[in-house]
Design a protein around this motif. Structure first.
Motif, PDB file in Angstrom:
ATOM      1  N   TYR A  33       0.431  -1.238  -0.015  1.00  0.00           N
ATOM      2  CA  TYR A  33      -0.173  -0.012  -0.213  1.00  0.00           C
ATOM      3  C   TYR A  33       0.879   0.978  -0.052  1.00  0.00           C
ATOM      4  CZ  TYR A  33      -4.015   2.653   0.833  1.00  0.00           C
ATOM      5  OH  TYR A  33      -4.697   3.585   0.942  1.00  0.00           O
ATOM      6  N   ASN A  34       2.198   1.048   0.278  1.00  0.00           N
ATOM      7  CA  ASN A  34       2.891   2.380   0.584  1.00  0.00           C
ATOM      8  C   ASN A  34       3.399   2.573  -0.770  1.00  0.00           C
ATOM      9  OD1 ASN A  34       2.703   2.695   3.202  1.00  0.00           O
ATOM     10  ND2 ASN A  34       4.622   1.967   4.038  1.00  0.00           N
ATOM     11  N   ILE A  35       3.727   1.997  -1.763  1.00  0.00           N
ATOM     12  CA  ILE A  35       4.203   1.970  -3.329  1.00  0.00           C
ATOM     13  C   ILE A  35       3.098   2.065  -3.743  1.00  0.00           C
ATOM     14  CG2 ILE A  35       5.397   1.207  -4.786  1.00  0.00           C
ATOM     15  CD1 ILE A  35       7.361  -0.276  -2.680  1.00  0.00           C
ATOM     16  N   PHE A  36       1.685   1.276  -3.635  1.00  0.00           N
ATOM     17  CA  PHE A  36       0.875   1.499  -4.952  1.00  0.00           C
ATOM     18  C   PHE A  36      -0.952   2.449  -4.135  1.00  0.00           C
ATOM     19  CE2 PHE A  36       3.427  -2.281  -6.148  1.00  0.00           C
ATOM     20  CZ  PHE A  36       3.536  -1.611  -6.852  1.00  0.00           C
ATOM     21  N   LYS A  38      -1.201   5.535  -3.391  1.00  0.00           N
ATOM     22  CA  LYS A  38      -1.745   6.400  -3.121  1.00  0.00           C
ATOM     23  C   LYS A  38      -1.801   5.577  -5.573  1.00  0.00           C
ATOM     24  CE  LYS A  38      -0.107  11.280  -3.718  1.00  0.00           C
ATOM     25  NZ  LYS A  38      -1.575  11.528  -3.885  1.00  0.00           N
ATOM     26  N   TYR A  39      -0.661   5.477  -5.651  1.00  0.00           N
ATOM     27  CA  TYR A  39      -1.372   5.745  -7.225  1.00  0.00           C
ATOM     28  C   TYR A  39      -2.742   4.822  -7.825  1.00  0.00           C
ATOM     29  CZ  TYR A  39       0.483   3.854 -11.491  1.00  0.00           C
ATOM     30  OH  TYR A  39       0.581   4.012 -12.872  1.00  0.00           O
ATOM     31  N   PHE A  40      -3.008   4.045  -7.100  1.00  0.00           N
ATOM     32  CA  PHE A  40      -4.055   3.468  -7.411  1.00  0.00           C
ATOM     33  C   PHE A  40      -5.174   4.900  -7.304  1.00  0.00           C
ATOM     34  CE2 PHE A  40      -3.170  -1.672  -7.158  1.00  0.00           C
ATOM     35  CZ  PHE A  40      -2.861  -1.279  -7.460  1.00  0.00           C
ATOM     36  N   GLN A  41      -5.241   5.603  -6.071  1.00  0.00           N
ATOM     37  CA  GLN A  41      -5.865   6.400  -6.154  1.00  0.00           C
ATOM     38  C   GLN A  41      -6.535   7.682  -6.895  1.00  0.00           C
ATOM     39  OE1 GLN A  41      -5.079   7.085  -1.748  1.00  0.00           O
ATOM     40  NE2 GLN A  41      -6.432   5.850  -1.020  1.00  0.00           N
ATOM     41  N   ASP A  42      -5.542   7.408  -7.083  1.00  0.00           N
ATOM     42  CA  ASP A  42      -4.984   9.228  -8.043  1.00  0.00           C
ATOM     43  C   ASP A  42      -4.966   9.423  -9.465  1.00  0.00           C
ATOM     44  OD1 ASP A  42      -4.275  10.289  -5.870  1.00  0.00           O
ATOM     45  OD2 ASP A  42      -1.934  10.313  -6.123  1.00  0.00           O
ATOM     46  N   ARG A  43      -6.036   7.249  -9.419  1.00  0.00           N
ATOM     47  CA  ARG A  43      -5.979   7.287 -11.240  1.00  0.00           C
ATOM     48  C   ARG A  43      -7.075   6.617 -11.679  1.00  0.00           C
ATOM     49  NH1 ARG A  43      -0.738   8.109 -10.426  1.00  0.00           N
ATOM     50  NH2 ARG A  43       0.798   8.092 -11.689  1.00  0.00           N
ATOM     51  N   GLU A  44      -7.405   7.219 -12.383  1.00  0.00           N
ATOM     52  CA  GLU A  44      -9.429   5.811 -13.003  1.00  0.00           C
ATOM     53  C   GLU A  44      -8.561   4.973 -13.855  1.00  0.00           C
ATOM     54  OE1 GLU A  44     -12.275   6.945 -12.711  1.00  0.00           O
ATOM     55  OE2 GLU A  44     -11.294   8.222 -10.730  1.00  0.00           O
ATOM     56  N   SER A  83      -3.879  -7.117  -6.565  1.00  0.00           N
ATOM     57  CA  SER A  83      -5.406  -7.471  -6.863  1.00  0.00           C
ATOM     58  C   SER A  83      -6.376  -6.509  -5.942  1.00  0.00           C
ATOM     59  CB  SER A  83      -5.660  -8.817  -6.693  1.00  0.00           C
ATOM     60  OG  SER A  83      -4.911  -9.328  -7.559  1.00  0.00           O
ATOM     61  N   LYS A  84      -6.130  -7.440  -3.544  1.00  0.00           N
ATOM     62  CA  LYS A  84      -6.905  -6.423  -2.918  1.00  0.00           C
ATOM     63  C   LYS A  84      -6.702  -5.453  -3.189  1.00  0.00           C
ATOM     64  CE  LYS A  84      -9.157  -7.348   1.080  1.00  0.00           C
ATOM     65  NZ  LYS A  84     -10.201  -6.988   0.880  1.00  0.00           N
ATOM     66  N   MET A  85      -5.352  -4.345  -3.221  1.00  0.00           N
ATOM     67  CA  MET A  85      -5.240  -3.478  -3.539  1.00  0.00           C
ATOM     68  C   MET A  85      -6.314  -2.975  -4.221  1.00  0.00           C
ATOM     69  SD  MET A  85      -2.618  -1.014  -2.459  1.00  0.00           S
ATOM     70  CE  MET A  85      -1.306  -2.009  -1.544  1.00  0.00           C
ATOM     71  N   PHE A  86      -6.549  -3.167  -5.095  1.00  0.00           N
ATOM     72  CA  PHE A  86      -7.204  -3.175  -7.210  1.00  0.00           C
ATOM     73  C   PHE A  86      -8.645  -2.262  -6.246  1.00  0.00           C
ATOM     74  CE2 PHE A  86      -9.204  -3.230 -10.403  1.00  0.00           C
ATOM     75  CZ  PHE A  86      -9.355  -1.793 -11.417  1.00  0.00           C
ATOM     76  N   VAL A  87      -9.170  -4.104  -5.634  1.00  0.00           N
ATOM     77  CA  VAL A  87     -10.458  -3.447  -5.650  1.00  0.00           C
ATOM     78  C   VAL A  87     -10.823  -3.051  -4.102  1.00  0.00           C
ATOM     79  CG1 VAL A  87     -12.805  -5.337  -4.226  1.00  0.00           C
ATOM     80  CG2 VAL A  87     -10.965  -6.703  -6.238  1.00  0.00           C
ATOM     81  N   ASP A  88      -9.566  -2.347  -3.181  1.00  0.00           N
ATOM     82  CA  ASP A  88     -10.253  -2.067  -1.745  1.00  0.00           C
ATOM     83  C   ASP A  88     -10.110  -0.310  -2.002  1.00  0.00           C
ATOM     84  OD1 ASP A  88     -10.307  -4.233  -0.341  1.00  0.00           O
ATOM     85  OD2 ASP A  88      -8.195  -4.425   0.233  1.00  0.00           O
ATOM     86  N   VAL A  89      -9.112  -0.048  -2.850  1.00  0.00           N
ATOM     87  CA  VAL A  89      -8.912   1.548  -3.258  1.00  0.00           C
ATOM     88  C   VAL A  89      -9.948   1.864  -4.049  1.00  0.00           C
ATOM     89  CG1 VAL A  89      -7.941   3.182  -4.599  1.00  0.00           C
ATOM     90  CG2 VAL A  89      -6.191   1.098  -2.406  1.00  0.00           C
ATOM     91  N   ARG A  90     -10.115   1.232  -5.498  1.00  0.00           N
ATOM     92  CA  ARG A  90     -11.143   1.660  -6.845  1.00  0.00           C
ATOM     93  C   ARG A  90     -12.424   1.665  -6.354  1.00  0.00           C
ATOM     94  NH1 ARG A  90      -9.465   5.035  -8.044  1.00  0.00           N
ATOM     95  NH2 ARG A  90     -10.523   4.827  -9.776  1.00  0.00           N
ATOM     96  N   LYS A  91     -13.352   1.018  -5.607  1.00  0.00           N
ATOM     97  CA  LYS A  91     -13.970   0.823  -5.490  1.00  0.00           C
ATOM     98  C   LYS A  91     -15.075   0.539  -6.323  1.00  0.00           C
ATOM     99  CE  LYS A  91     -14.240   1.715  -0.383  1.00  0.00           C
ATOM    100  NZ  LYS A  91     -13.088   0.055  -0.323  1.00  0.00           N
TER     101      LYS A  91
END
Length: 131
Positions: A33-36, A38-44, A83-91
């Motif tokens: 999460y520390n690396i990816f 914010k990356y996932f949050q800031d992009r569509e 994969s888990k982070m993508f699902v959690d962050v992007r919702k």
């Protein structure tokens, strides 16, 4: 890089790739999460393609415990956490493509550990597809 360029030219979509030494990431959700995060949050992002992996081409008897641990860490953790982070962050609706290997389907000489980790990737992906 080639895949990104091909998708851009063929389908006129925006693509990005990230080059990361996954062997140096703390193998926890927080480490990723520390690396990816914010990356996932800031992009569509509508499609995440996981293409992380390594292969030690050795027999099971020759493989050291460190090499086995490294293979598991590099072939299983990134797909699990990203994969888990993508699902959690992007919702949101989206797609995850977890690349695996034909070695997940067949026992191949000197690729036992690799094949086992790729089988894990296949099961993880099938579980996400059902959910």
């Amino acid at each position: 890089v080639d895949l990104c360029n091909e998708l851009k030219s063929k389908y006129n979509v925006k693509t990005e790739y990230i080059v990361v030494d996954f062997g140096k990431i703390e193998q926890t959700y927080d480490g990723y999460y520390n690396i990816f995060g914010k990356y996932f949050q800031d992009r569509e992002i509508s499609i995440l393609v996981n293409n992380v992996g390594t292969l030690e081409f050795k027999s099971q008897l020759e493989l050291t415990l460190d090499e086995a641990a490294s293979t598991i860490n590099l072939n299983c953790y990134p797909q699990t956490f990203l994969s888990k982070m993508f699902v959690d962050v992007r919702k949101q609706k989206g797609a995850i493509i977890n690349l695996s290997s034909i070695a997940a389907e067949y026992v191949i000489l000197h690729q036992n550990m690799y094949g086992a980790t790729k089988r894990f990737n296949d099961y993880l992906s099938m579980g996400y597809a059902l959910e």
